[in-house]
Write a protein that holds these residues in place. Structure first.
Motif, PDB file in Angstrom:
ATOM      1  N   ASP A 433      62.368  -4.104 -12.204  1.00 47.69           N
ATOM      2  CA  ASP A 433      63.733  -3.646 -11.950  1.00 47.69           C
ATOM      3  C   ASP A 433      63.816  -2.123 -11.779  1.00 47.69           C
ATOM      4  N   ASP A 434      62.738  -1.420 -12.082  1.00 49.13           N
ATOM      5  CA  ASP A 434      62.708   0.038 -11.955  1.00 49.13           C
ATOM      6  C   ASP A 434      62.488   0.406 -10.492  1.00 49.13           C
ATOM      7  N   LYS A 435      63.498   0.971  -9.868  1.00 47.13           N
ATOM      8  CA  LYS A 435      63.431   1.263  -8.432  1.00 47.13           C
ATOM      9  C   LYS A 435      62.296   2.228  -8.085  1.00 47.13           C
ATOM     10  N   ASN A 436      61.904   3.060  -9.041  1.00 48.05           N
ATOM     11  CA  ASN A 436      60.862   4.046  -8.754  1.00 48.05           C
ATOM     12  C   ASN A 436      59.469   3.420  -8.620  1.00 48.05           C
ATOM     13  N   ILE A 437      59.259   2.300  -9.269  1.00 51.93           N
ATOM     14  CA  ILE A 437      57.907   1.731  -9.266  1.00 51.93           C
ATOM     15  C   ILE A 437      57.865   0.261  -8.871  1.00 51.93           C
ATOM     16  N   SER A 438      59.028  -0.347  -8.607  1.00 49.97           N
ATOM     17  CA  SER A 438      59.064  -1.798  -8.379  1.00 49.97           C
ATOM     18  C   SER A 438      58.146  -2.223  -7.237  1.00 49.97           C
ATOM     19  N   ASP A 439      57.981  -1.371  -6.244  1.00 46.14           N
ATOM     20  CA  ASP A 439      57.153  -1.744  -5.087  1.00 46.14           C
ATOM     21  C   ASP A 439      55.660  -1.754  -5.401  1.00 46.14           C
ATOM     22  N   ILE A 440      55.259  -1.115  -6.499  1.00 45.76           N
ATOM     23  CA  ILE A 440      53.829  -1.057  -6.810  1.00 45.76           C
ATOM     24  C   ILE A 440      53.476  -1.844  -8.071  1.00 45.76           C
ATOM     25  N   VAL A 441      54.450  -2.568  -8.627  1.00 39.68           N
ATOM     26  CA  VAL A 441      54.156  -3.397  -9.800  1.00 39.68           C
ATOM     27  C   VAL A 441      53.346  -4.610  -9.352  1.00 39.68           C
ATOM     28  N   PRO A 442      52.154  -4.824  -9.891  1.00 37.65           N
ATOM     29  CA  PRO A 442      51.320  -5.950  -9.432  1.00 37.65           C
ATOM     30  C   PRO A 442      51.858  -7.291  -9.908  1.00 37.65           C
ATOM     31  N   ASN A 443      51.447  -8.349  -9.221  1.00 39.95           N
ATOM     32  CA  ASN A 443      51.746  -9.699  -9.686  1.00 39.95           C
ATOM     33  C   ASN A 443      51.024  -9.941 -10.997  1.00 39.95           C
ATOM     34  N   LEU A 444      51.693 -10.651 -11.897  1.00 40.92           N
ATOM     35  CA  LEU A 444      51.201 -10.789 -13.263  1.00 40.92           C
ATOM     36  C   LEU A 444      50.684 -12.190 -13.554  1.00 40.92           C
ATOM     37  N   GLY A 445      49.569 -12.237 -14.285  1.00 36.36           N
ATOM     38  CA  GLY A 445      49.071 -13.485 -14.851  1.00 36.36           C
ATOM     39  C   GLY A 445      48.642 -13.246 -16.290  1.00 36.36           C
ATOM     40  N   ILE A 446      48.910 -14.210 -17.150  1.00 35.73           N
ATOM     41  CA  ILE A 446      48.544 -14.101 -18.567  1.00 35.73           C
ATOM     42  C   ILE A 446      47.463 -15.138 -18.865  1.00 35.73           C
ATOM     43  N   VAL A 447      46.383 -14.686 -19.459  1.00 33.78           N
ATOM     44  CA  VAL A 447      45.289 -15.570 -19.871  1.00 33.78           C
ATOM     45  C   VAL A 447      45.232 -15.551 -21.396  1.00 33.78           C
ATOM     46  N   ILE A 448      45.280 -16.721 -22.007  1.00 37.98           N
ATOM     47  CA  ILE A 448      45.164 -16.814 -23.466  1.00 37.98           C
ATOM     48  C   ILE A 448      43.688 -16.918 -23.829  1.00 37.98           C
ATOM     49  N   HIS A 449      43.215 -15.988 -24.637  1.00 33.36           N
ATOM     50  CA  HIS A 449      41.798 -16.071 -25.005  1.00 33.36           C
ATOM     51  C   HIS A 449      41.642 -16.335 -26.499  1.00 33.36           C
ATOM     52  N   PHE A 450      40.914 -17.419 -26.779  1.00 34.67           N
ATOM     53  CA  PHE A 450      40.582 -17.771 -28.154  1.00 34.67           C
ATOM     54  C   PHE A 450      39.565 -16.763 -28.688  1.00 34.67           C
ATOM     55  N   ILE A 451      39.598 -16.549 -29.973  1.00 38.75           N
ATOM     56  CA  ILE A 451      38.669 -15.617 -30.605  1.00 38.75           C
ATOM     57  C   ILE A 451      37.491 -16.385 -31.188  1.00 38.75           C
ATOM     58  N   LYS A 452      36.303 -16.062 -30.710  1.00 41.11           N
ATOM     59  CA  LYS A 452      35.099 -16.706 -31.253  1.00 41.11           C
ATOM     60  C   LYS A 452      34.908 -16.260 -32.696  1.00 41.11           C
ATOM     61  N   GLU A 453      34.727 -17.242 -33.545  1.00 36.90           N
ATOM     62  CA  GLU A 453      34.648 -16.962 -34.980  1.00 36.90           C
ATOM     63  C   GLU A 453      33.490 -17.729 -35.596  1.00 36.90           C
ATOM     64  N   LYS A 454      32.783 -17.092 -36.468  1.00 38.35           N
ATOM     65  CA  LYS A 454      31.633 -17.705 -37.112  1.00 38.35           C
ATOM     66  C   LYS A 454      32.087 -18.539 -38.309  1.00 38.35           C
ATOM     67  N   ASP A 455      31.542 -19.759 -38.412  1.00 36.96           N
ATOM     68  CA  ASP A 455      31.774 -20.575 -39.608  1.00 36.96           C
ATOM     69  C   ASP A 455      30.736 -20.155 -40.652  1.00 36.96           C
ATOM     70  N   GLN A 456      31.197 -19.365 -41.622  1.00 31.70           N
ATOM     71  CA  GLN A 456      30.278 -18.788 -42.589  1.00 31.70           C
ATOM     72  C   GLN A 456      30.067 -19.707 -43.794  1.00 31.70           C
ATOM     73  N   THR A 457      30.584 -20.930 -43.722  1.00 26.20           N
ATOM     74  CA  THR A 457      30.564 -21.784 -44.918  1.00 26.20           C
ATOM     75  C   THR A 457      29.630 -22.978 -44.777  1.00 26.20           C
ATOM     76  N   PHE A 458      28.592 -22.859 -43.916  1.00 28.01           N
ATOM     77  CA  PHE A 458      27.739 -24.030 -43.732  1.00 28.01           C
ATOM     78  C   PHE A 458      27.017 -24.423 -45.025  1.00 28.01           C
ATOM     79  N   PHE A 459      26.835 -23.442 -45.920  1.00 32.21           N
ATOM     80  CA  PHE A 459      26.173 -23.750 -47.187  1.00 32.21           C
ATOM     81  C   PHE A 459      27.082 -24.528 -48.133  1.00 32.21           C
ATOM     82  N   GLU A 460      28.362 -24.739 -47.732  1.00 30.49           N
ATOM     83  CA  GLU A 460      29.295 -25.507 -48.556  1.00 30.49           C
ATOM     84  C   GLU A 460      29.569 -26.891 -47.967  1.00 30.49           C
TER      85      GLU A 460
END
Length: 864
Positions: A433-460
């Protein structure tokens, strides 16, 4: 190795701007004023060598000593005071690197007389490699300010349009990139730039300095005190620079006779005791909560309404340097250079260098760079978007965000995810909506990224203990969280009209060795289920969810990296157009890797599964891997002890079965469990018993053993394996097989040159593997070197880069290889187009700006 030579050269050349000793003492003036300068100078050289070797690989002491003597010869230090030396060094660096072209600040990639005296050995394209390292060790903004002043551009308006980035492409490359580029691999938390973090650190009224990670890192020096001093100095000196035309006083006199109308500054001066402030010895222990920030620097220096599109910090640096260059004011100059030293030290704490590799090392920088202090979510996101918008020619932008980390309360998870998305869309709507930059605002896509996490409880993982079912099997709790997250993502994409045009993909990131692909395979299989591609409740289509996955970026053994890539494309439901994040194992030179990694430390199970994978693909590769069967059985015996019924084929079937959602058979688990649990006074006591002596194994039992501590402990025992010359041939064949497979399936590889250099085991920037993945149109004709690529920045604040500059690095790499300029420009244009075509972001060809605006408004209302 050129990488080490470049790193040490940069470190030596910027010494006074980044050495913490210059915060505590005036080293150059100590030599300048000494009766015996030679003795002081030798001490300076010896201490500097010790300082450099703390972080840098040094083969030769004499080389480092000569570098120090080159940049700081005794004749210079004996005849010039500290302020003169700082200015001289800054002048040389800015003349060496900075130029101005078509309204933007650009890298001076050619050689000239000014350059020859600074880095004369870095001729031709090696200067580009030098810049890549330099730009991650030295904050660029002061170079730009100095360049303008040295070229007689003394109005701050010349800063208009400059925020943080130096463009490194040449004119012909810029013409290619004007047709549009896409950023397809950028983590939103690291999408800003250092000046944003610096500004917030200096905002003393809102920031808890005890909770800033980059400050906690430096335990030997009271960096919190320096931040306070830097903030006070910047505010007071800004008032001073604005009023000096009328007062004509030097800075020290100004401090003592501060105008009474500047009440807040006067309070601070009274509180801090101006004399102690100048000589730099004050204790701030009980003062933080009494400080209040005055007007912003931009307002003080005449940019209150931002009529100049730049940062307040850029204006402050420009006006300060202009004053220093025209006036002999020792107090102001000394404090200003301390300010710059502190800023560069913290810049180096946030921007990753080449000193060490690996994602664990990278994580330290990422956590510091993504600490948002107290900046509001709206302002932070706006900074991220603007940071990318001012990146030349960007047409499509994918940003990666993490899903809320709430495994149990699904309604809370949904609410938090909707809130995160709403925040993004509200900022994006504001920009279009900003007239000064609206022409150069890129098309947007959102990617959800899961966080790789170590299971540190294998000894349990004792199946005999009564507990939450998911906690009993390996990665059970973590996998359940991922399932909750993906189901929430799919649900809101299905039920919020048009959201699938913007929420376009899923990914998994963070330390690769934490979580192997089998953990995510069931999650991705759910995401690709055909029932999730039906019509939404407004009778419009739901766009496909794009798949990407960080893999083959970091690996203990090159075969592990290749295996993980193959597992993703085999078991995740990948199809044409899906992407591999980084995939360095696909392009790395096998002979060099084997030469540099003769002994590998690796968990036993990882090595076993490498061999099982090789055995399983032997027919497709055309290589006889039957010789590994004996080694496989030896490893199996170390894990299972009793190997009745175990064959290579049964082990391979169990390995393949891991990629499906685990369905436990409790009777089967109890039959292989080698642990007996007893209750005693409300405590669980576990003792090992011999229950497997007569056990006859099959694939299903082997799969269950992977979720029992009796076997997990031996599986994850670390062993050492040799890498020998004869391995080069078969690993090269496997790499070729995998590249052909990706090529046939139409899988895209996301390439991030600076990130790859800093994180992975790449010898130098111009040995990056991009053309080993695709050399079509250059001189290559091999079928496997025809993979589709897109080139991205990864984390702009961590690597001080942009997509356009990453393309430029590959552009210069190709020139360094000797390819013709015509073929290089054609190849770059092809890769640029691929970036646009392989983006998950939906194009806007059939939608007007008003259509897009209405869509986003409807999405925001639905997310509420």
């Amino acid at each position: 190795m050129l990488k080490h030579i470049t790193d040490t050269t940069v470190k030596a050349s910027i010494l006074p701007f980044s050495d913490e000793r210059f915060l505590k003492e005036d080293i150059f003036n100590k030599i300048y004023l000494s009766q015996n300068p030679y003795t002081e100078y030798r001490e300076f050289v010896e201490k500097t060598y010790s300082y450099i070797r703390q972080t840098h690989h040094i083969d030769n002491l004499d080389y480092i000593q000569l570098l120090i003597e080159k940049y700081y010869p005794l004749r210079l230090l004996r005849n010039y005071d500290s302020n003169s030396i700082f200015q001289n060094q800054l002048n040389q660096i800015s003349k060496c690197f900075i130029c101005h072209r078509n309204g933007i600040f650009a890298l001076k990639y050619w050689t000239n007389d000014c350059y020859d005296g600074m880095f004369e050995a870095f001729q031709g394209f090696s200067k580009i490699e030098l810049w890549n390292t330099f730009s991650r060790q030295f904050c660029m903004d002061i170079l730009v300010a100095n360049y303008l002043l040295e070229n007689d551009m003394k109005d701050k308006e010349y800063l208009n349009g400059y925020y943080w980035l130096i463009n490194i492409g040449d004119l012909q490359l810029d013409r290619i990139l004007e047709n549009g580029i896409a950023e397809n691999h950028m983590h939103v938390n690291a999408g800003t730039y250092f000046s944003t973090i610096w500004e917030e650190m200096l905002n003393l009224s809102n920031v808890d300095l005890d909770n800033i990670p980059v400050l906690r890192e430096y335990g030997s020096i009271q960096y919190k005190d320096y931040i306070v001093k830097a903030s006070i100095f910047r505010i007071i000196s800004s008032y001073y620079l604005r009023s000096r035309i009328h007062s004509g006083k030097l800075f020290y006199d100004y401090l003592e006779t501060l105008d009474a109308s500047l009440t807040e500054c006067k309070k601070i001066i009274d509180l801090m005791n101006c004399n102690k402030l100048v000589i730099d010895v004050i204790d701030f222990k009980d003062v933080y909560d009494k400080l209040l920030r005055g007007s912003s620097v931009g307002e003080i220096l005449g940019n209150g309404k931002s009529y100049i599109h730049t940062t307040d910090e850029n204006i402050f640096l420009f006006e300060s340097l202009k004053y220093i260059k025209t006036t002999k004011d020792d107090v102001f100059s000394r404090l200003f250079w301390k300010y710059i030293v502190l800023k560069n030290i913290l810049y180096q704490g946030i921007t990753q260098n080449n000193y060490s590799t690996g994602l664990d090392y990278f994580q330290k920088y990422f956590s510091k760079a993504t600490c948002k202090l107290n900046v509001g979510r709206h302002d932070y996101l706006k900074n991220v978007f603007l940071n990318q918008i001012y990146n030349n020619h960007l047409k499509k932008l994918e940003i990666r965000i993490s899903p809320p980390n709430n495994p149990k309360q699904k309604n809370v998870l949904r609410k938090q995810l909707c809130k995160s998305l709403k925040d993004i869309f509200e900022v994006y709507l504001e920009l279009i909506d900003d007239k000064n930059i609206s022409d150069i605002v890129p098309n947007l896509g959102i990617v959800i990224h899961f966080i790789k996490e170590k299971d540190q409880t294998f000894f349990e993982k004792c199946w005999c203990i009564e507990s939450d079912k998911d906690s009993n099997y390996f990665y059970g709790n973590i996998q359940r969280r991922y399932f909750n997250q993906i189901n929430t993502i799919l649900d809101i994409r299905k039920n919020i009209p048009n959201l699938s045009k913007y929420l376009v993909g899923i990914d998994a990131a963070s330390v690769e060795n934490n979580t192997e692909p089998w953990v995510f395979a069931p999650i991705y299989q759910v995401a690709r289920d055909s029932k999730n591609g039906m019509l939404d409740n407004k009778f419009s289509k739901i766009n496909n969810l794009g798949f990407t996955f960080h893999v083959g970026e970091e690996f203990r053994h090159i075969v592990s990296g290749l295996r993980h890539i193959d597992e993703v494309i085999e078991h995740f439901g990948y199809h044409a157009g899906d992407r591999i994040g980084h995939g360095i194992a696909l392009g790395i030179d096998i002979s060099s890797w084997c030469e540099n990694n003769k002994i590998i430390a690796i968990p036993r199970i990882e090595y076993l599964e490498n061999l099982l994978w090789l055995w399983g693909i032997s027919k497709e590769c055309g290589i006889d891997f039957n010789y590994v069967e004996q080694e496989i059985m030896k490893l199996a015996e170390c894990i299972y002890e009793n190997i009745q019924g175990i064959t290579v084929y049964e082990l391979w079937k169990a390995y393949q079965a891991k990629f499906n959602k685990f369905q436990v058979d409790e009777d089967l688990m109890n039959s292989i469990c080698n642990i007996q649990a007893e209750r005693c006074a409300e405590k669980i006591l576990c003792t090992k018993v011999s229950t497997t002596a007569g056990l006859y194994w099959n694939a299903e039992k082997l799969l269950h053993a992977f979720h029992c501590k009796c076997y997990l402990e031996r599986m994850y025992e670390v062993i050492q394996v040799n890498v020998v010359k004869s391995d080069v041939e078969y690993i090269s064949c496997v790499q070729s097989y995998l590249k052909k497979r990706l090529n046939q399936k139409g899988i895209v590889v996301e390439v991030n040159p600076t990130s790859n250099l800093a994180i992975s085991d790449i010898e130098r920037l111009f040995k990056h593997h991009a053309i080993r993945l695709n050399d079509k149109g250059l001189d290559g004709n091999s079928k496997e070197n025809g993979l589709i690529l897109n080139i991205n920045s990864d984390d702009p604040v961590v690597f001080n880069t942009s997509t356009s500059n990453e393309l430029a690095y590959i552009f210069y790499l190709l020139q360094d290889k000797g390819y013709s300029r015509e073929s290089i420009l054609s190849w770059i244009d092809k890769v640029r187009k691929w970036g646009m075509d392989t983006s998950f972001v939906i194009a806007d060809e059939n939608r007007t700006k008003e259509d897009r605006r209405k869509e986003i408004e409807q999405i925001i209302n639905a997310l509420k």
